[in-house]
Scaffold this active site. Structure first.
Site, PDB file in Angstrom:
ATOM      1  N   CYS B  37     -31.088  55.597  37.902  1.00  0.00           N
ATOM      2  CA  CYS B  37     -32.429  55.056  37.703  1.00  0.00           C
ATOM      3  C   CYS B  37     -32.667  54.681  36.247  1.00  0.00           C
ATOM      4  O   CYS B  37     -33.726  54.173  35.894  1.00  0.00           O
ATOM      5  CB  CYS B  37     -33.479  56.064  38.147  1.00  0.00           C
ATOM      6  SG  CYS B  37     -33.257  56.622  39.832  1.00  0.00           S
ATOM      7  N   ASP B  39     -32.927  56.753  33.731  1.00  0.00           N
ATOM      8  CA  ASP B  39     -33.673  57.766  32.980  1.00  0.00           C
ATOM      9  C   ASP B  39     -33.145  59.159  33.308  1.00  0.00           C
ATOM     10  O   ASP B  39     -33.129  59.530  34.481  1.00  0.00           O
ATOM     11  CB  ASP B  39     -35.154  57.802  33.418  1.00  0.00           C
ATOM     12  CG  ASP B  39     -35.949  56.621  32.936  1.00  0.00           C
ATOM     13  OD1 ASP B  39     -36.008  56.412  31.732  1.00  0.00           O
ATOM     14  OD2 ASP B  39     -36.523  55.927  33.802  1.00  0.00           O
ATOM     15  N   CYS B  62     -35.141  54.473  28.225  1.00  0.00           N
ATOM     16  CA  CYS B  62     -35.668  53.452  27.324  1.00  0.00           C
ATOM     17  C   CYS B  62     -36.467  54.098  26.199  1.00  0.00           C
ATOM     18  O   CYS B  62     -36.661  55.320  26.170  1.00  0.00           O
ATOM     19  CB  CYS B  62     -36.533  52.465  28.099  1.00  0.00           C
ATOM     20  SG  CYS B  62     -38.016  53.219  28.759  1.00  0.00           S
ATOM     21  N   CYS B 105     -42.203  56.857  32.809  1.00  0.00           N
ATOM     22  CA  CYS B 105     -41.581  57.637  31.728  1.00  0.00           C
ATOM     23  C   CYS B 105     -42.401  58.899  31.451  1.00  0.00           C
ATOM     24  O   CYS B 105     -41.850  59.977  31.220  1.00  0.00           O
ATOM     25  CB  CYS B 105     -41.487  56.814  30.445  1.00  0.00           C
ATOM     26  SG  CYS B 105     -40.471  55.342  30.606  1.00  0.00           S
TER      27      CYS B 105
END
Lengths: 404, 138
Positions: B37, B39, B62, B105
């Protein structure tokens, strides 16, 4: 050296000053409508267009009459697929394309699928190449069009276009090629490659944005198209609308420059690209080349930096304009479909960076980029839990991740 | 997409990057997300007398994911376990000015906090003698 550095030349290129210079008079004193047959303003504009048509046709070994101007490669792709399907629908209802095509082809094919057309999306090998045998095997007696790209926009892999063209000719099926990334970068010959329709655009070859072309073969066979745009019957009735004369003049000049300079330019591109590749891959562990090792565009490099997320990496080198196959911003969180089609894992697809060199890049910029990439990747790996786990000997594939 | 100044600051100067001994009794570890994914966050807390005395993170993701986890470690330090439970992803969104596409996030950071707290509490329970047995033997 000036910052920022532009290394995203697959996305678009700056207009060459020599191209711009040719265009300028056509915005002001030579402003006529190329379709105005009754006065000198029109004749002047028409002459500009016809010179450009020849320059463009010459670059791809076509006849000037076979060039249809559009707004860009997306429109050309749409016109080729939709125009052929509508015109030849009675002959059949099947088209063949590949899974790594540009969205302009894939999405048009999916639209046609909804309209009842059967579409075969051919797989590619792990270097991103379409096999001419796969094309041959996919052909049925209902196949009316084969659409395979010349070179991929992400990984730069060059397809065996001439071999695919040969298959199409043998079976008497029209062959459309999206050559947006190929024209101007590698030699293109629509005769030798057996191409019947070909899309390309000016802004990828140092011309202006907003103009493209569709090559439509006139002889052996004479390709017919149903128009998508109706009006004044311009462009042999295939694409109505007043011609964007200044853009077309620029497109022509851009093609002329490519023809004159391609041989030397591609050698220079390849040198810079190979240096970039060796500079980055020679100094870091766990970096992987995506695409074909040799059959690739001279200006393309696509690398996955394991354990580092692509978008974060771009953020770390923000003075260098690059592109990533990561899709951290997309709602689906799906990374590049092109890399996925090659069989690159999602993790490495998220870690991919595309470098696209261009006419105005310098060796100094390449050296700077190598240095910055190494620093940024090292910085991010120091804070990457995956890198830590890998260094501890944990097999990341064996971990039960909680997908979110 | 433009990043907020706070995200850029956390990206350039991440706070509390690193790792604690995972198996130490006073450490709680949360690993959330998946490489597929794009992350993965690892968040660790060090606890003394029900207070988080230190926190560390490592993140694959990110800039916004890195900033979210970096911020989380800053906030966790000095908080009681109970206070830490109350950190919400929306607080992170607000502090970092995250755009809608980056909200996941912050969700991941909240999940990482919860996972680290859960891991510590699980260890604490296992370490203590079973209260039922304690009663029985007295």
């Amino acid at each position: 050296m000036k910052l920022p550095i532009y290394l995203d030349n697959h996305s678009t290129t700056p207009c060459d000053p020599r191209v711009l210079e040719m265009m300028l008079p056509y915005f002001t004193e030579k402003f006529g409508n190329a379709a105005s047959r009754n006065h000198s303003f029109g004749w002047e504009a028409e002459e500009g267009v016809e010179v450009a048509r020849k320059q463009i046709a010459h670059l791809i070994h076509a006849d000037a009459k076979e060039i249809i101007f559009t707004s860009g490669a997306t429109e050309s792709d749409n016109l080729a697929l939709q125009g052929v399907v509508e015109m030849y629908r009675e002959k059949g209802d099947h088209i063949i394309t590949s899974s790594t095509e540009h969205r302009a082809v894939i999405d048009t094919a999916k639209y046609l699928e909804k309209k009842g057309i059967k579409v075969t999306f051919l797989p590619v090998d792990k270097a991103g190449m379409v096999s001419p045998d796969d094309v041959r095997n996919a052909i049925t007696d209902k196949t009316i069009l084969i659409s395979i790209m010349m070179a991929n926009n992400e990984i730069g892999t060059i397809n065996p276009v001439a071999a695919i063209g040969k298959v199409a000719k043998e079976k008497g099926i029209l062959f459309h090629c999206d050559a947006t990334q190929g024209v101007g970068k590698i030699p293109v010959n629509v005769q030798e490659m057996g191409i019947d329709l070909m899309s390309f655009t000016a802004h990828k070859i140092y011309g202006p944005k907003g103009v493209g072309a569709l090559y439509v073969r006139r002889k052996a066979p004479r390709v017919r198209l149903e128009a998508m745009m109706y009006g004044g019957g311009h462009e042999r009735g295939m694409r109505s609308g007043t011609l964007a004369v200044p853009l077309i003049v620029g497109f022509g000049k851009a093609c002329e420059l490519c023809e004159q300079e391609m041989a030397a330019e591609s050698v220079r591109m390849m040198k810079m690209r190979d240096r970039l590749q060796e500079g980055i891959m020679g100094k870091m562990d766990e970096v992987y080349l995506n695409g074909h090792p040799t059959e690739r565009l001279p200006n393309n490099l696509n690398i996955s930096f394991a354990y580092v997320e692509g978008e974060a990496l771009l953020m770390g080198v923000k003075e260098i304009a690059l592109s990533s196959g990561s899709a951290c911003t997309s709602a689906t969180l799906e990374p590049s479909y092109v890399l996925r089609a090659l069989g690159v894992g999602s993790d490495l697809a998220h870690s991919s960076i595309r470098f696209g060199l261009g006419r105005f890049n310098t060796d100094e910029e390449v050296e700077y980029t190598i240095d910055r990439m190494i620093k940024a990747v090292t910085h991010l790996r120091e804070m990457s839990p995956l890198y830590e786990m890998a260094k501890e000997g944990v097999d990341l594939k064996s971990v039960q991740w909680a997908a979110h | 997409m433009a990043y907020s100044e706070k995200v850029i600051d956390h990206y350039n100067n991440p706070r509390n990057v690193g790792s604690f001994q995972k198996d130490a009794d006073d450490v709680g570890t949360g690993i959330v997300g998946a490489p597929e994914c794009g992350d993965v966050m690892k968040l660790q807390i060090k606890v003394e007398n029900d207070t988080i005395v230190d926190a560390k993170f490592k993140t694959f993701g990110c800039g916004s994911a890195i900033a979210s986890s970096s911020l989380a470690t800053e906030w966790l330090k000095g908080k009681s376990l109970e206070q830490a439970q109350k950190i919400k992803n929306t607080d992170i969104v607000q502090e970092l000015n995250l755009p809608p596409v980056k909200i996941h996030c912050s969700v991941l950071a909240e999940d990482a906090i919860k996972a680290a707290l859960g891991d510590y509490q699980k260890k604490a329970i296992e370490k203590k003698p079973n209260p039922a047995e304690a009663v029985a033997s007295s």
